[in-house]
Design a protein around this motif. Structure first.
Motif, mmCIF file in Angstrom:
data_model
loop_
_atom_site.group_PDB
_atom_site.id
_atom_site.type_symbol
_atom_site.label_atom_id
_atom_site.label_comp_id
_atom_site.label_asym_id
_atom_site.label_seq_id
_atom_site.Cartn_x
_atom_site.Cartn_y
_atom_site.Cartn_z
ATOM 1 N N GLU A 34 1.067 -1.698 0.291
ATOM 2 C CA GLU A 34 0.477 -0.210 -0.259
ATOM 3 C C GLU A 34 0.772 1.369 0.101
ATOM 4 N N ILE A 35 0.519 2.668 -1.109
ATOM 5 C CA ILE A 35 1.689 3.282 -0.968
ATOM 6 C C ILE A 35 0.546 4.523 -0.872
ATOM 7 N N ASP A 36 1.240 5.383 -0.039
ATOM 8 C CA ASP A 36 0.250 6.411 -0.164
ATOM 9 C C ASP A 36 1.779 8.075 -0.194
ATOM 10 N N ASP A 37 0.999 8.663 -1.559
ATOM 11 C CA ASP A 37 1.663 9.768 -1.874
ATOM 12 C C ASP A 37 0.644 11.336 -2.234
ATOM 13 N N GLU A 38 0.816 11.795 -2.813
ATOM 14 C CA GLU A 38 0.418 12.773 -3.312
ATOM 15 C C GLU A 38 0.653 13.179 -5.331
ATOM 16 N N GLU A 39 -0.163 13.933 -5.357
ATOM 17 C CA GLU A 39 0.118 13.814 -6.891
ATOM 18 C C GLU A 39 -0.868 15.561 -7.506
ATOM 19 N N VAL A 40 -0.235 15.961 -8.386
ATOM 20 C CA VAL A 40 -1.574 16.983 -9.287
ATOM 21 C C VAL A 40 -2.101 16.383 -10.509
ATOM 22 N N VAL A 41 -3.755 17.270 -10.410
ATOM 23 C CA VAL A 41 -4.743 16.360 -11.207
ATOM 24 C C VAL A 41 -5.207 17.173 -12.068
ATOM 25 N N ARG A 42 -5.407 17.342 -13.145
ATOM 26 C CA ARG A 42 -5.959 18.213 -14.157
ATOM 27 C C ARG A 42 -7.636 17.870 -14.228
ATOM 28 N N ILE A 43 -8.359 18.797 -13.527
ATOM 29 C CA ILE A 43 -10.222 18.756 -13.707
ATOM 30 C C ILE A 43 -10.233 19.986 -15.380
ATOM 31 N N PRO A 44 -10.878 18.671 -16.154
ATOM 32 C CA PRO A 44 -11.020 19.809 -17.247
ATOM 33 C C PRO A 44 -12.110 20.903 -17.027
ATOM 34 N N PRO A 45 -12.325 21.376 -17.550
ATOM 35 C CA PRO A 45 -13.858 22.802 -17.257
ATOM 36 C C PRO A 45 -15.170 21.978 -17.468
ATOM 37 N N GLN A 46 -15.015 21.271 -18.190
ATOM 38 C CA GLN A 46 -16.812 21.071 -18.584
ATOM 39 C C GLN A 46 -16.485 19.984 -17.645
ATOM 40 N N LEU A 47 -15.994 19.709 -16.948
ATOM 41 C CA LEU A 47 -16.743 18.585 -15.450
ATOM 42 C C LEU A 47 -17.105 19.781 -13.546
ATOM 43 N N ILE A 89 0.122 0.991 -10.266
ATOM 44 C CA ILE A 89 -0.659 1.537 -8.965
ATOM 45 C C ILE A 89 -2.156 0.188 -9.633
ATOM 46 N N VAL A 90 -2.250 -0.930 -8.571
ATOM 47 C CA VAL A 90 -3.418 -1.264 -9.331
ATOM 48 C C VAL A 90 -4.845 -0.315 -8.978
ATOM 49 N N THR A 91 -5.229 -0.637 -8.258
ATOM 50 C CA THR A 91 -6.258 0.916 -7.335
ATOM 51 C C THR A 91 -6.293 1.437 -6.482
ATOM 52 N N LEU A 92 -7.104 2.388 -6.679
ATOM 53 C CA LEU A 92 -7.024 4.341 -5.398
ATOM 54 C C LEU A 92 -8.153 3.531 -3.833
ATOM 55 N N THR A 93 -7.488 3.106 -3.315
ATOM 56 C CA THR A 93 -8.338 2.814 -2.429
ATOM 57 C C THR A 93 -8.825 4.647 -1.748
ATOM 58 N N ASP A 94 -8.164 5.514 -1.129
ATOM 59 C CA ASP A 94 -8.600 6.711 -1.000
ATOM 60 C C ASP A 94 -8.221 7.990 -1.765
ATOM 61 N N VAL A 106 -3.781 16.079 -5.112
ATOM 62 C CA VAL A 106 -4.356 15.333 -3.844
ATOM 63 C C VAL A 106 -3.631 14.422 -3.359
ATOM 64 N N ARG A 107 -4.045 14.078 -2.434
ATOM 65 C CA ARG A 107 -3.639 12.512 -1.510
ATOM 66 C C ARG A 107 -4.241 11.688 -1.814
ATOM 67 N N TYR A 108 -3.394 10.500 -1.930
ATOM 68 C CA TYR A 108 -4.117 9.464 -2.344
ATOM 69 C C TYR A 108 -3.492 8.136 -1.759
ATOM 70 N N ARG A 109 -3.968 6.493 -1.211
ATOM 71 C CA ARG A 109 -3.142 5.972 -1.017
ATOM 72 C C ARG A 109 -4.357 4.914 -2.031
ATOM 73 N N ALA A 110 -3.114 4.338 -2.521
ATOM 74 C CA ALA A 110 -3.473 2.356 -3.457
ATOM 75 C C ALA A 110 -2.634 1.637 -3.046
ATOM 76 N N ILE A 111 -2.608 0.479 -3.378
ATOM 77 C CA ILE A 111 -2.828 -0.788 -3.688
ATOM 78 C C ILE A 111 -1.970 -1.357 -4.290
ATOM 79 N N ALA A 112 -0.229 -1.404 -4.466
ATOM 80 C CA ALA A 112 0.216 -0.923 -5.492
ATOM 81 C C ALA A 112 0.531 -2.705 -5.718
#
Length: 209
Positions: A20-33, A71-76, A96-102
């Motif tokens: 399980e990993i705990d990390d941060e990433e920056v994601v782009r939210i498209p304007p249409q969403l 990364i298999v799946t994000l859990t949080d 974003v802060r995320y936790r994932a199973i990897a």
């Protein structure tokens, strides 16, 4: 990146390769969403960006790179602070802060997998999301006949065979994980050590003992 062992997954998969990993990433939210529920959109975009990707694993104290994990799946997933709007872009850049199973293969690790292909030079073994190469010279201490028509190897003296669909226990002896594509990643395997081999061979040897 923080990394934790997942004992439950280890028991289920009979492998130490899931963490399980705990990390941060920056994601782009498209304007249409931006008119939708923001937290739901952040999670959806983070999953689309990160799941199925290879990311670096670094030592938290020294910063030394320890390899890569898949990364298999994000859990949080949770948004960290306010997003940033870039002039002329229209989207929102959100940390974003995320936790994932990897899936995290390591050198010298012993794992179990399945033979998925037999070639003249060796067998490809499915381990998690990867296919590792078990070179023909690393299969057994015997001369080997190649039967490509039936997708199998046969020991000349022992008559042991290894074919597509067989379960095997192997050791990782080479890792080169590509940052661009899982298909370009390389994992080398061996079965020529004590306790390794086709699961059926190991079971028969245990009974004989």
């Amino acid at each position: 990146m923080e990394l934790y062992a997942l004992d439950v997954l280890r028991e289920v998969e009979d492998s130490h390769m899931y963490v399980e990993i705990d990390d941060e990433e920056v994601v782009r939210i498209p304007p249409q969403l931006l008119g939708e529920d923001y937290d739901e959109v952040v999670e959806r975009v983070a999953r689309e960006k990160l799941e199925g990707q290879l990311v670096d694993v670094n030592d938290e104290k020294t910063g030394r790179n320890l390899g890569k994990c898949y990364i298999v799946t994000l859990t949080d997933v949770s948004a960290e602070g306010d997003g940033t709007i870039v002039h002329g872009d229209g989207g929102v850049y959100q940390r974003v802060r995320y936790r994932a199973i990897a899936f995290y293969p390591e050198m010298q690790e012993i794992v179990e997998g399945t033979v998925v292909s037999v070639q003249k030079f060796g067998a490809f073994i499915k381990i998690g999301p990867f296919e590792g190469l078990l070179h023909i010279g690393q299969i057994m201490d015997d001369r080997i006949d190649i039967d490509l028509g039936n997708q199998r190897f046969i020991g000349k003296d022992t008559k042991k065979d290894l074919k597509v669909g067989d379960k095997v226990r192997v050791k990782i002896v080479h890792i080169n994980l590509s940052s661009s594509s899982i298909a370009d990643s390389r994992i080398g395997l061996t079965m020529k050590q004590m306790g390794l081999g086709k699961i059926q061979w190991l079971a028969e040897k245990k009974v004989q003992a």
